[in-house]
Write an enzyme that holds these catalytic residues in place. Structure first.
Site, PDB file in Angstrom:
ATOM      1  N   LYS A  37      63.448  30.806  58.452  1.00 41.78           N
ATOM      2  CA  LYS A  37      62.680  30.403  59.626  1.00 41.78           C
ATOM      3  C   LYS A  37      63.637  29.748  60.618  1.00 41.78           C
ATOM      4  CE  LYS A  37      58.951  28.044  59.306  1.00 41.78           C
ATOM      5  NZ  LYS A  37      57.983  27.005  58.949  1.00 41.78           N
ATOM      6  N   HIS A  56      55.409  16.564  53.930  1.00 38.39           N
ATOM      7  CA  HIS A  56      55.062  17.652  53.011  1.00 38.39           C
ATOM      8  C   HIS A  56      56.211  17.898  52.039  1.00 38.39           C
ATOM      9  CE1 HIS A  56      57.582  19.674  55.965  1.00 38.39           C
ATOM     10  NE2 HIS A  56      57.773  20.639  55.078  1.00 38.39           N
ATOM     11  N   ASP A  58      58.036  21.353  50.106  1.00 38.83           N
ATOM     12  CA  ASP A  58      58.103  22.808  50.276  1.00 38.83           C
ATOM     13  C   ASP A  58      57.593  23.490  49.016  1.00 38.83           C
ATOM     14  OD1 ASP A  58      59.209  22.440  52.799  1.00 38.83           O
ATOM     15  OD2 ASP A  58      61.266  22.631  52.077  1.00 38.83           O
ATOM     16  N   HIS A 112      59.213  15.213  52.673  1.00 39.54           N
ATOM     17  CA  HIS A 112      59.980  15.047  53.909  1.00 39.54           C
ATOM     18  C   HIS A 112      59.105  15.307  55.135  1.00 39.54           C
ATOM     19  CE1 HIS A 112      60.260  19.282  52.788  1.00 39.54           C
ATOM     20  NE2 HIS A 112      60.513  19.573  54.061  1.00 39.54           N
TER      21      HIS A 112
END
Length: 170
Positions: A37, A56, A58, A112
């Site tokens: 991304k 959140h 990953d 993070h």
């Protein structure tokens, strides 16, 4: 990226007392999915009022991140947020949910978030390393004992993704 991933998986497997190929095998071997991304955070006149990305973890196995020189990545540890210092020519590696599950919680996914800058554009280029969608991921059998029962249910990665994205029970 494939070589880096193999080497990281090997060291992480050995750190759990498993054979060096345990993680690579559990996450699909050559079937691993590499998803890149580009994150773009334009300058914000009031950065204290917003986040670039909310807190959140990953859902992937690993995230390998190339940041630019504008600070903004923060990690949560011991009840507080810390800035991840920018180091020129360095990569940032996050442990993701799938490694936490595989390790039965021995390794923790990195909580993070990102912040924005008042004057400068921040960019980052994450590479998410994911198991194939049909692959079932669960705690490694050697890491589940009477003293340390399974903390996570085994499930197909695509089902895990669906639950996490839609904030459904895992």
């Amino acid at each position: 990226m494939q070589r880096l991933t193999r080497e990281l998986f090997e060291h992480l497997s050995l750190g759990l007392g498993l054979h060096g190929s345990a993680m690579a095998e559990a996450f699909g071997g050559d079937g691993l999915v590499f998803l890149q991304k580009i994150n773009f955070y334009p300058p914000c006149p009031q950065p204290e009022l917003t986040l670039g990305v909310a807190p959140h973890t990953d859902m992937s196995t690993l995230t390998v991140l190339v940041p630019n020189e504008v600070q903004g990545l923060q990690v949560f540890k011991d009840g507080q947020w810390y800035e991840a210092k920018y180091v020129p020519d360095a990569l940032i590696v996050h442990i993701g949910d799938q490694i936490e599950i595989f390790s039965n919680g021995a390794y923790k996914a990195v909580l993070h978030r990102t912040t924005v800058n008042k004057e400068k554009t921040r960019m980052s280029w994450p590479m998410f390393v994911e198991p194939p969608g049909e692959l079932v991921v669960g705690p490694h059998p050697k890491l589940v004992t009477e003293e340390s029962p399974a903390k996570y249910k085994a499930k197909k990665y695509k089902d895990y993704q669906h639950c996490k994205i839609n904030k459904l029970p895992m």
